[in-house]
Design an enzyme around this catalytic site. Structure first.
Site: not given
Length: 73
Positions: A1-3, A39, A41
């Site tokens: 899940m990259p942010y 996924s 953000y």
């Protein structure tokens, strides 16, 4: 899940420009890291030029002394 957190000064960044940043960064992570769009953000923080320092002074002070090209008269 990259942010991904993008910080920019609060100098007239348009809604359209923010949308393009979010879309572009999301697609880049999909293309390069194979991360699903759903996924990823992306957060854009707009920081007051009073709270952003460069070379020991605020961006506000720098702009007063030497306005950026788009602000010059």
């Amino acid at each position: 899940m990259p942010y991904v957190n993008i910080k920019v000064t609060d100098e007239a960044v348009t809604v359209s420009q923010k949308r393009l940043l979010i879309e572009g960064v999301t697609r880049l992570l999909e293309q390069i890291l194979n991360k699903p769009l759903s996924s990823t953000y992306v957060i854009i923080d707009e920081v007051s030029t009073d709270n952003w320092g460069v070379g020991g002074e605020t961006v506000t002070a720098r702009h007063r002394r030497d306005p950026p090209p788009s602000r010059r008269e």
